[in-house]
Design an enzyme around this catalytic site. Sequence first.
Site, mmCIF file in Angstrom:
data_model
loop_
_atom_site.group_PDB
_atom_site.id
_atom_site.type_symbol
_atom_site.label_atom_id
_atom_site.label_comp_id
_atom_site.label_asym_id
_atom_site.label_seq_id
_atom_site.Cartn_x
_atom_site.Cartn_y
_atom_site.Cartn_z
ATOM 1 C CG HIS A 75 -3.116 1.804 -1.794
ATOM 2 N ND1 HIS A 75 -2.955 2.544 -0.859
ATOM 3 C CD2 HIS A 75 -4.643 1.408 -2.049
ATOM 4 C CE1 HIS A 75 -4.170 1.219 0.165
ATOM 5 N NE2 HIS A 75 -4.923 1.175 -0.819
ATOM 6 N N GLY A 134 3.047 -4.366 8.736
ATOM 7 C CA GLY A 134 3.080 -2.772 9.284
ATOM 8 C C GLY A 134 1.534 -2.530 8.653
ATOM 9 C CD GLN A 153 -2.271 -1.554 3.015
ATOM 10 O OE1 GLN A 153 -3.584 -1.018 2.437
ATOM 11 N NE2 GLN A 153 -1.257 -1.618 3.055
ATOM 12 C CB CYS A 202 -4.728 13.922 -21.853
ATOM 13 S SG CYS A 202 -2.237 13.252 -21.034
HETATM 14 C C1 BV8 Z 1 -12.576 2.441 -2.974
HETATM 15 C C2 BV8 Z 1 -3.661 7.433 -0.391
HETATM 16 C C3 BV8 Z 1 -14.305 2.166 -4.293
HETATM 17 C C4 BV8 Z 1 -1.501 6.866 -1.253
HETATM 18 C C5 BV8 Z 1 -5.027 5.747 0.257
HETATM 19 C C6 BV8 Z 1 -17.033 4.498 3.093
HETATM 20 C C7 BV8 Z 1 -16.997 5.524 1.551
HETATM 21 C C8 BV8 Z 1 -16.209 5.104 0.754
HETATM 22 C C9 BV8 Z 1 -15.247 4.261 0.524
HETATM 23 C C10 BV8 Z 1 -15.345 3.483 1.598
HETATM 24 C C11 BV8 Z 1 -15.650 3.413 2.993
HETATM 25 N N1 BV8 Z 1 -16.032 3.036 3.721
HETATM 26 C C12 BV8 Z 1 -14.484 2.109 3.211
HETATM 27 C C13 BV8 Z 1 -14.192 2.382 2.080
HETATM 28 C C14 BV8 Z 1 -13.400 2.406 1.160
HETATM 29 C C15 BV8 Z 1 -12.092 3.260 1.403
HETATM 30 C C16 BV8 Z 1 -11.761 3.148 2.672
HETATM 31 O O1 BV8 Z 1 -11.434 1.683 3.363
HETATM 32 N N2 BV8 Z 1 -11.929 3.129 4.063
HETATM 33 C C17 BV8 Z 1 -10.997 3.173 5.384
HETATM 34 C C18 BV8 Z 1 -10.152 4.203 5.890
HETATM 35 C C19 BV8 Z 1 -13.356 2.572 6.223
HETATM 36 N N3 BV8 Z 1 -11.244 2.686 0.422
HETATM 37 C C20 BV8 Z 1 -11.182 3.497 -0.826
HETATM 38 O O2 BV8 Z 1 -11.845 4.837 -0.520
HETATM 39 C C21 BV8 Z 1 -10.599 3.151 -1.939
HETATM 40 N N4 BV8 Z 1 -11.314 3.182 -2.839
HETATM 41 O O3 BV8 Z 1 -12.302 2.171 -2.238
HETATM 42 O O4 BV8 Z 1 -12.863 3.803 -4.211
HETATM 43 C C22 BV8 Z 1 -14.382 2.255 -5.906
HETATM 44 C C23 BV8 Z 1 -14.412 1.364 -6.535
HETATM 45 C C24 BV8 Z 1 -15.021 0.765 -7.775
HETATM 46 C C25 BV8 Z 1 -15.020 1.883 -8.894
HETATM 47 C C26 BV8 Z 1 -14.901 3.935 -8.201
HETATM 48 C C27 BV8 Z 1 -14.874 3.761 -6.826
HETATM 49 C C28 BV8 Z 1 -9.180 3.237 -1.968
HETATM 50 C C29 BV8 Z 1 -8.212 3.481 -0.602
HETATM 51 C C30 BV8 Z 1 -6.732 4.413 -0.913
HETATM 52 C C31 BV8 Z 1 -6.990 5.453 -0.253
HETATM 53 N N5 BV8 Z 1 -5.286 5.521 -0.316
HETATM 54 N N6 BV8 Z 1 -4.006 7.076 0.942
HETATM 55 C C32 BV8 Z 1 -1.221 7.726 -0.025
HETATM 56 O O5 BV8 Z 1 -1.373 9.108 0.099
HETATM 57 O O6 BV8 Z 1 0.026 6.970 0.495
HETATM 58 S S1 BV8 Z 1 -4.787 4.985 2.372
HETATM 59 C C33 BV8 Z 1 -3.795 5.244 2.856
HETATM 60 O O7 BV8 Z 1 -4.074 4.174 4.216
HETATM 61 C C34 BV8 Z 1 -2.389 4.547 2.462
HETATM 62 O O8 BV8 Z 1 -2.543 4.085 0.973
HETATM 63 C C35 BV8 Z 1 -1.662 3.277 3.655
HETATM 64 O O9 BV8 Z 1 -1.118 1.958 2.746
HETATM 65 C C36 BV8 Z 1 -3.574 2.973 3.657
HETATM 66 C C37 BV8 Z 1 -2.859 2.011 4.274
HETATM 67 O O10 BV8 Z 1 -2.468 2.357 6.013
HETATM 68 P P1 BV8 Z 1 -1.476 0.951 6.418
HETATM 69 O O11 BV8 Z 1 -0.305 1.883 5.394
HETATM 70 O O12 BV8 Z 1 -2.015 0.932 7.344
HETATM 71 O O13 BV8 Z 1 -0.740 2.523 8.053
HETATM 72 P P2 BV8 Z 1 -1.741 2.927 9.007
HETATM 73 O O14 BV8 Z 1 -0.877 4.048 10.145
HETATM 74 O O15 BV8 Z 1 -2.833 2.492 9.431
HETATM 75 O O16 BV8 Z 1 -0.637 1.419 9.838
HETATM 76 C C38 BV8 Z 1 0.321 1.626 10.047
HETATM 77 C C39 BV8 Z 1 0.771 0.455 10.750
HETATM 78 O O17 BV8 Z 1 2.085 0.091 11.155
HETATM 79 C C40 BV8 Z 1 0.570 -0.226 12.699
HETATM 80 O O18 BV8 Z 1 -0.934 -0.926 12.376
HETATM 81 C C41 BV8 Z 1 1.161 0.003 13.479
HETATM 82 O O19 BV8 Z 1 0.808 -0.758 13.973
HETATM 83 C C42 BV8 Z 1 1.992 -0.576 12.288
HETATM 84 N N7 BV8 Z 1 3.497 -0.085 12.576
HETATM 85 C C43 BV8 Z 1 4.006 1.589 12.979
HETATM 86 N N8 BV8 Z 1 5.455 1.074 12.804
HETATM 87 C C44 BV8 Z 1 5.223 -0.039 12.673
HETATM 88 C C45 BV8 Z 1 4.576 -1.433 12.325
HETATM 89 N N9 BV8 Z 1 4.537 -2.592 12.278
HETATM 90 C C46 BV8 Z 1 5.731 -2.458 12.426
HETATM 91 N N10 BV8 Z 1 6.806 -2.407 12.300
HETATM 92 C C47 BV8 Z 1 7.370 -0.919 13.066
HETATM 93 N N11 BV8 Z 1 7.746 -0.202 13.159
#
Ligand code: BV8
Length: 250
Positions: free
Chosen positions: A119, A190, A101, A130
Amino acid sequence: MDFQKQGLKEAIEIAKNLVIFTGSGVSAESGIPTFRGNEGYWAQFSPQQLASEDGYLDHPDIVWKWYLERRQKALETRPNPAHSSFADMQDFFEKVVIATQNIDKLHQRAGSLDVLELHGSLFRSKCRNCENVWDDENTKFTDDFHICPSCSSPRSVRPDVVWFGEPLPYNILQRAIKEAEDADIFIVAGTSAVVYPAAQLPYIAKQHMAFLIEINTEPTPITSIADLTLRGKAGEILPKLVDVIRNIRR
Ligand code: BV8
């Protein structure tokens, strides 16, 4: 670290296909902020403001500033032992696919060869007019970075990343789903596993009998279905996991 968990040795002995699903926690030890932690991006900014097309249309310069800052940070940082451990695993299995991701390209810089960017990427731009998509890793962004080099339409260029409400790249998602179905071992590292459709991948792997390993500093929804949970930092745990694999597979 409990690597003696029932089933791990056997899974490593017979596995051909390894799939690794990563999120921002894998890049955390490279100094790149995660999204949902206390120090994460979403603690300072609203995801809707910065990671959605509406946010981009409302204030393109703020969104571009955020992505260019993240791009600069990714360029200035280096892959950490988590990234290099995943690259090392390519020596021990027939097929190793990374479904990430993350958009920071650190897996590729660490030597992973088969990386699915679910992503998008900080190092590609695309034109809303375009639909041209191009690598811009070496672009020196200036004030006119909004002008498409292909159709010259003004203020139509955006980062080639997947924002909330946008579909993931169809071919990449379909390939990731197929690889999850074929996985013998599926590592989830992660990620908070709350963003769909990417977060469905571990469940697909589990339904297809993969041995599911989770590496995270905290519990996630995946913890309850994992065959093995390794609690801690990816950069510390993964080199040890590579040693375990090396001792079994050499
Ligand atoms: C889609 C952009 C449909 C790129 C990102 C209601 C309304 C509308 C949509 C939705 C809805 N409910 C659900 C959805 C779907 C929605 C969604 O899932 N929302 C969630 C939040 C509820 N998804 C979407 O909108 C997706 N599109 O559904 O489209 C559609 C289909 C067909 C036609 C038209 C439309 C699009 C999802 C992508 C969104 N873009 N980012 C960028 O800028 O990076 S999301 C963002 O979250 C990033 O991409 C990121 O990668 C992603 C996931 O987060 P994580 O990577 O997991 O990061 P996070 O901080 O959350 O967690 C870190 C973890 O690491 C933690 O667990 C922590 O404990 C751990 N950690 C920390 N340090 C360490 C560690 N582990 C190990 N070692 C360490 N050192």
